[in-house]
Design a protein around this motif. Structure first.
Motif, PDB file in Angstrom:
ATOM      1  N   VAL A 225     -55.554 -15.897 -54.707  1.00 36.58           N
ATOM      2  CA  VAL A 225     -54.137 -15.694 -54.429  1.00 36.58           C
ATOM      3  C   VAL A 225     -53.338 -16.760 -55.156  1.00 36.58           C
ATOM      4  CG1 VAL A 225     -52.375 -15.511 -52.631  1.00 36.58           C
ATOM      5  CG2 VAL A 225     -54.714 -14.740 -52.164  1.00 36.58           C
ATOM      6  N   LYS A 226     -52.404 -16.350 -56.002  1.00 36.57           N
ATOM      7  CA  LYS A 226     -51.599 -17.284 -56.788  1.00 36.57           C
ATOM      8  C   LYS A 226     -50.745 -18.168 -55.874  1.00 36.57           C
ATOM      9  CE  LYS A 226     -47.972 -13.811 -57.270  1.00 36.57           C
ATOM     10  NZ  LYS A 226     -47.453 -12.746 -58.137  1.00 36.57           N
ATOM     11  N   GLY A 227     -50.027 -19.128 -56.453  1.00 40.76           N
ATOM     12  CA  GLY A 227     -49.252 -20.090 -55.687  1.00 40.76           C
ATOM     13  C   GLY A 227     -48.346 -19.450 -54.641  1.00 40.76           C
ATOM     14  N   MET A 228     -48.629 -19.702 -53.374  1.00 39.07           N
ATOM     15  CA  MET A 228     -47.849 -19.111 -52.280  1.00 39.07           C
ATOM     16  C   MET A 228     -46.556 -19.882 -52.076  1.00 39.07           C
ATOM     17  SD  MET A 228     -50.703 -18.146 -49.408  1.00 39.07           S
ATOM     18  CE  MET A 228     -51.234 -19.834 -49.245  1.00 39.07           C
ATOM     19  N   ASP A 229     -45.466 -19.131 -51.968  1.00 40.77           N
ATOM     20  CA  ASP A 229     -44.138 -19.722 -51.802  1.00 40.77           C
ATOM     21  C   ASP A 229     -43.400 -18.863 -50.775  1.00 40.77           C
ATOM     22  OD1 ASP A 229     -41.890 -21.388 -52.397  1.00 40.77           O
ATOM     23  OD2 ASP A 229     -41.093 -19.803 -53.688  1.00 40.77           O
ATOM     24  N   GLY A 286     -44.610 -31.357 -65.219  1.00 41.34           N
ATOM     25  CA  GLY A 286     -43.469 -31.753 -66.035  1.00 41.34           C
ATOM     26  C   GLY A 286     -42.175 -31.824 -65.261  1.00 41.34           C
ATOM     27  N   ASP A 287     -41.098 -31.354 -65.907  1.00 43.16           N
ATOM     28  CA  ASP A 287     -39.778 -31.429 -65.273  1.00 43.16           C
ATOM     29  C   ASP A 287     -39.396 -30.135 -64.560  1.00 43.16           C
ATOM     30  OD1 ASP A 287     -39.312 -29.763 -67.405  1.00 43.16           O
ATOM     31  OD2 ASP A 287     -37.718 -30.971 -68.303  1.00 43.16           O
ATOM     32  N   GLN A 288     -40.358 -29.247 -64.343  1.00 45.75           N
ATOM     33  CA  GLN A 288     -40.077 -28.063 -63.544  1.00 45.75           C
ATOM     34  C   GLN A 288     -39.850 -28.491 -62.085  1.00 45.75           C
ATOM     35  OE1 GLN A 288     -42.464 -24.331 -64.856  1.00 45.75           O
ATOM     36  NE2 GLN A 288     -43.847 -26.042 -65.258  1.00 45.75           N
ATOM     37  N   PRO A 289     -38.969 -27.799 -61.357  1.00 45.16           N
ATOM     38  CA  PRO A 289     -38.618 -28.258 -60.006  1.00 45.16           C
ATOM     39  C   PRO A 289     -39.747 -28.064 -59.001  1.00 45.16           C
ATOM     40  CG  PRO A 289     -37.575 -26.150 -60.467  1.00 45.16           C
ATOM     41  CD  PRO A 289     -38.198 -26.601 -61.751  1.00 45.16           C
ATOM     42  N   ARG A 295     -37.461 -24.808 -56.309  1.00 45.83           N
ATOM     43  CA  ARG A 295     -38.619 -24.169 -56.960  1.00 45.83           C
ATOM     44  C   ARG A 295     -38.625 -22.663 -56.703  1.00 45.83           C
ATOM     45  NH1 ARG A 295     -43.638 -27.049 -55.241  1.00 45.83           N
ATOM     46  NH2 ARG A 295     -43.167 -26.013 -53.265  1.00 45.83           N
ATOM     47  N   SER A 296     -38.322 -22.254 -55.459  1.00 46.73           N
ATOM     48  CA  SER A 296     -38.282 -20.826 -55.141  1.00 46.73           C
ATOM     49  C   SER A 296     -37.255 -20.105 -55.999  1.00 46.73           C
ATOM     50  CB  SER A 296     -37.940 -20.627 -53.659  1.00 46.73           C
ATOM     51  OG  SER A 296     -38.957 -21.138 -52.839  1.00 46.73           O
ATOM     52  N   LEU A 297     -36.071 -20.686 -56.128  1.00 44.04           N
ATOM     53  CA  LEU A 297     -35.013 -20.093 -56.951  1.00 44.04           C
ATOM     54  C   LEU A 297     -35.432 -20.033 -58.412  1.00 44.04           C
ATOM     55  CD1 LEU A 297     -32.107 -18.977 -56.926  1.00 44.04           C
ATOM     56  CD2 LEU A 297     -31.312 -21.323 -57.311  1.00 44.04           C
ATOM     57  N   TYR A 298     -36.054 -21.102 -58.883  1.00 37.91           N
ATOM     58  CA  TYR A 298     -36.518 -21.194 -60.268  1.00 37.91           C
ATOM     59  C   TYR A 298     -37.554 -20.113 -60.574  1.00 37.91           C
ATOM     60  CZ  TYR A 298     -39.151 -23.332 -64.184  1.00 37.91           C
ATOM     61  OH  TYR A 298     -39.810 -23.578 -65.374  1.00 37.91           O
ATOM     62  N   LEU A 299     -38.507 -19.934 -59.682  1.00 38.62           N
ATOM     63  CA  LEU A 299     -39.567 -18.945 -59.904  1.00 38.62           C
ATOM     64  C   LEU A 299     -39.040 -17.518 -59.859  1.00 38.62           C
ATOM     65  CD1 LEU A 299     -42.465 -20.561 -57.823  1.00 38.62           C
ATOM     66  CD2 LEU A 299     -42.227 -20.519 -60.310  1.00 38.62           C
ATOM     67  N   LYS A 300     -37.978 -17.279 -59.098  1.00 37.53           N
ATOM     68  CA  LYS A 300     -37.387 -15.942 -59.039  1.00 37.53           C
ATOM     69  C   LYS A 300     -36.587 -15.627 -60.300  1.00 37.53           C
ATOM     70  CE  LYS A 300     -37.044 -15.609 -53.997  1.00 37.53           C
ATOM     71  NZ  LYS A 300     -36.139 -15.603 -52.821  1.00 37.53           N
ATOM     72  N   LYS A 301     -35.911 -16.632 -60.837  1.00 33.77           N
ATOM     73  CA  LYS A 301     -35.031 -16.395 -61.993  1.00 33.77           C
ATOM     74  C   LYS A 301     -35.790 -16.419 -63.322  1.00 33.77           C
ATOM     75  CE  LYS A 301     -30.513 -17.814 -60.204  1.00 33.77           C
ATOM     76  NZ  LYS A 301     -29.331 -18.679 -60.434  1.00 33.77           N
ATOM     77  N   ALA A 302     -36.724 -17.331 -63.467  1.00 36.04           N
ATOM     78  CA  ALA A 302     -37.434 -17.489 -64.748  1.00 36.04           C
ATOM     79  C   ALA A 302     -38.725 -16.666 -64.721  1.00 36.04           C
ATOM     80  CB  ALA A 302     -37.729 -18.963 -65.002  1.00 36.04           C
ATOM     81  N   MET A 303     -38.603 -15.360 -64.932  1.00 33.41           N
ATOM     82  CA  MET A 303     -39.739 -14.462 -64.744  1.00 33.41           C
ATOM     83  C   MET A 303     -40.903 -14.784 -65.670  1.00 33.41           C
ATOM     84  SD  MET A 303     -40.036 -10.300 -65.067  1.00 33.41           S
ATOM     85  CE  MET A 303     -40.004 -10.359 -66.862  1.00 33.41           C
ATOM     86  N   TRP A 304     -40.640 -14.988 -66.971  1.00 33.55           N
ATOM     87  CA  TRP A 304     -41.725 -15.228 -67.908  1.00 33.55           C
ATOM     88  C   TRP A 304     -42.366 -16.589 -67.674  1.00 33.55           C
ATOM     89  CZ3 TRP A 304     -43.943 -11.300 -69.713  1.00 33.55           C
ATOM     90  CH2 TRP A 304     -43.227 -10.163 -70.102  1.00 33.55           C
ATOM     91  N   GLN A 305     -41.556 -17.575 -67.264  1.00 35.15           N
ATOM     92  CA  GLN A 305     -42.139 -18.862 -66.931  1.00 35.15           C
ATOM     93  C   GLN A 305     -42.994 -18.747 -65.673  1.00 35.15           C
ATOM     94  OE1 GLN A 305     -41.880 -22.279 -68.620  1.00 35.15           O
ATOM     95  NE2 GLN A 305     -43.729 -21.844 -67.445  1.00 35.15           N
ATOM     96  N   LYS A 306     -42.534 -17.963 -64.734  1.00 33.96           N
ATOM     97  CA  LYS A 306     -43.308 -17.715 -63.514  1.00 33.96           C
ATOM     98  C   LYS A 306     -44.667 -17.114 -63.857  1.00 33.96           C
ATOM     99  CE  LYS A 306     -42.991 -15.110 -59.126  1.00 33.96           C
ATOM    100  NZ  LYS A 306     -44.127 -14.194 -59.287  1.00 33.96           N
ATOM    101  N   ARG A 307     -44.678 -16.130 -64.755  1.00 34.04           N
ATOM    102  CA  ARG A 307     -45.929 -15.487 -65.155  1.00 34.04           C
ATOM    103  C   ARG A 307     -46.879 -16.491 -65.811  1.00 34.04           C
ATOM    104  NH1 ARG A 307     -44.474 -12.153 -62.120  1.00 34.04           N
ATOM    105  NH2 ARG A 307     -43.743 -10.031 -62.560  1.00 34.04           N
ATOM    106  N   ARG A 308     -46.331 -17.358 -66.648  1.00 36.20           N
ATOM    107  CA  ARG A 308     -47.170 -18.358 -67.303  1.00 36.20           C
ATOM    108  C   ARG A 308     -47.734 -19.355 -66.288  1.00 36.20           C
ATOM    109  NH1 ARG A 308     -43.633 -17.261 -71.876  1.00 36.20           N
ATOM    110  NH2 ARG A 308     -44.886 -17.208 -73.789  1.00 36.20           N
TER     111      ARG A 308
END
Length: 498
Positions: A225-229, A286-289, A295-308
């Motif tokens: 199961v990937k990172g749970m948020d 790194g400098d990711q939140p 972090r929750s907002l970031y993962l929802k908005k940055a879809m391709w970064q979330k996938r990576r």
């Protein structure tokens, strides 16, 4: 004096025939005479494709350049630079998460060993950039060689990422044959941008379960199961899902965790104490939140970064499972692979092997097609069941399955998979193998429970999945066993039913 065309043709023919005879003699003699080195394995009865591949692998190891570095730090003298608690820094842009010993690769009866390191880089690593592995053995011995650096990704997914995008990489370090033959294993590994530079990383090299694997003793299924948020308490759905996985045959569920509601935290502690769940903490490098809300907002908005970012836990789960489980199954908590005729995953795979005995020698993963069980389809509830049984209550699905190969979930072989993502094997260990085989819906399906269509594919959903529906109570065969198990857990951890 000119040569006639006929004589010229005869001369060419004789020359070609001589070359063919010489080649045949060379092939025959090389197959029967001993190899030039006593260590080098004998190759017998292999086709030309295997010879090309095998020669490349052998050449890589027999010509491996090991750097002779002097005046080096000892492991206990290394100052490790940390990023966000779980990541180690190589330089200003390279971050490492975990390292594993990989002894799976076999060619012509001989093993070739590697260290696999999972990491991320801010921006792509260019081909001309070099990185080196330092393998730390017992005592002061440090073995240094160039790392092979490969991105875990398919370029067509996101062709022009921003320069500051974080990319997932696999750093691969060949283990010298001398160390392999001595059967000694490095305790740690460092990565540097210069061969003999002082490292700022020191990762433990994991090989748990290796002895059992060598004896042929492994369990079957690890769910990843990937990172749970989760800021909301979805404990009741978790319990139903985990108990169903247990019935199907999951030996362990590896759950990577960012931040979860305290109710879920309590639940994870309960299942961890029973040995059914292993919780693995996770942050973004790194400098990711990493502040939970940001972090929750970031993962929802940055879809391709979330996938990576998701590729890190999935591949860590693969290598964590190498020696202990035959398959990993990447799943979200709203997904479950359901056998159509069989009852458990073991029975399903036995049926598949009976029908296609060589399927796992051709494919690195076996996939189940996706069927949407959307909440908007279910206007009525089964009054004989408590409403908190989400999956048992949802028995209407889209009549159409997703396109073949789309949104599948898979049984991923830990023997033949080199890199994975959330749907199937991304890269097989052996070049001639295919990544995945989509199984027939007459044997298995993947039930996907969502409230509504995914936002990013709504247009396809509207024309394909929302129009045609079908009653499908395939999950009902587990009701008699599942209901009391769920109720027992609810009582054991004193969950208050709303």
């Amino acid at each position: 004096m000119r040569t006639s065309p006929f004589k010229l043709l005869m001369l060419v023919g004789v020359t070609a025939f001589t070359i063919i005879l010489y080649y045949a003699y060379f092939r025959a003699s090389s197959a029967t005479s001993p190899p030039p080195s006593s260590e080098k394995p004998q190759r017998k009865h292999v086709n030309e494709y295997e010879i090309v591949v095998g020669s490349a692998i052998e050449s890589r190891f027999y010509t491996l350049q090991v750097h002779n570095c002097t005046n080096l730090l000892r492991p206990d003298e290394i100052h490790v630079e940390w990023s966000n608690k779980f990541w180690q820094k190589v330089d200003a842009r390279i971050y490492l998460y975990s390292a594993y010993y990989d002894s799976r690769y076999m060619y012509s009866g001989s093993e070739y060993h590697y260290i696999r390191i999972i990491g991320m880089s801010m921006g792509k690593i260019k081909k001309e950039e070099l990185y080196y592995c330092s393998l730390w053995y017992e005592g002061p011995e440090r073995v240094v060689m160039k790392a092979e650096v490969t991105e875990v990704w398919l370029e067509q997914w996101n062709r022009n990422p921003d320069p500051d995008t974080y990319h997932t990489y696999l750093f691969t370090c060949p283990v010298p044959l001398e160390m392999r033959d001595k059967k000694v294993y490095p305790g740690a590994v460092s990565v540097t941008s210069r061969a003999c530079a002082d490292p700022t990383s020191l990762l433990v090299v994991h090989r748990e379960g290796m002895e059992n694997w060598q004896k042929g003793k492994r369990k079957q299924f690890a769910v990843c199961v990937k990172g749970m948020d989760y800021s909301k308490d979805v404990s009741l759905r978790f319990i139903e899902w985990l108990e169903l996985l247990n019935i199907l045959g999951a030996d362990i569920v590896f759950m990577y965790k960012y931040t979860v509601h305290e109710g879920i935290e309590k639940l994870l502690q309960y299942y961890s104490s029973k040995g059914q769940v292993k919780v693995i903490p996770l942050t973004l490098p790194g400098d990711q939140p990493n502040e939970p809300k940001l972090r929750s907002l970031y993962l929802k908005k940055a879809m391709w970064q979330k996938r990576r970012n998701e590729l890190v836990p999935y591949n860590d789960c693969l290598y964590r499972s190498l020696y202990q489980y035959e398959y990993i199954i990447p799943l979200d908590i709203d997904e479950v692979i359901i056998p159509v005729k069989a009852y458990t995953w073991s029975e399903l795979l036995a049926d598949i092997m009976k029908e296609s005995p060589k399927i796992l020698s051709k494919y690195a993963s076996l996939s189940a097609q996706n069927a949407y069980f959307l909440g908007v389809f279910n206007s009525t509830k089964d009054l004989s069941l408590p409403t908190y049984f989400h999956m048992l209550q949802n028995t209407v699905r889209s009549a159409n399955f997703s396109l073949v190969g789309h949104s599948v979930k898979s049984f991923v072989s830990t023997v033949t998979s080199r890199a994975v993502f959330n749907h199937y094997t991304l890269e097989s260990l052996y070049p001639k193998m295919k990544s995945n085989k989509v199984l027939n819906i007459s044997m298995v399906q993947m039930n996907h429970y969502k409230e509504r269509c995914p936002r990013e594919m709504y247009s396809q959903c509207k024309s394909n999945f929302l129009v045609y529906t079908k009653e499908d109570n395939i999950i009902g065969k587990y009701r008699e066993e599942l209901v009391p198990k769920v109720k027992a857990v609810i009582q054991a951890i004193s969950i208050v039913i709303p």
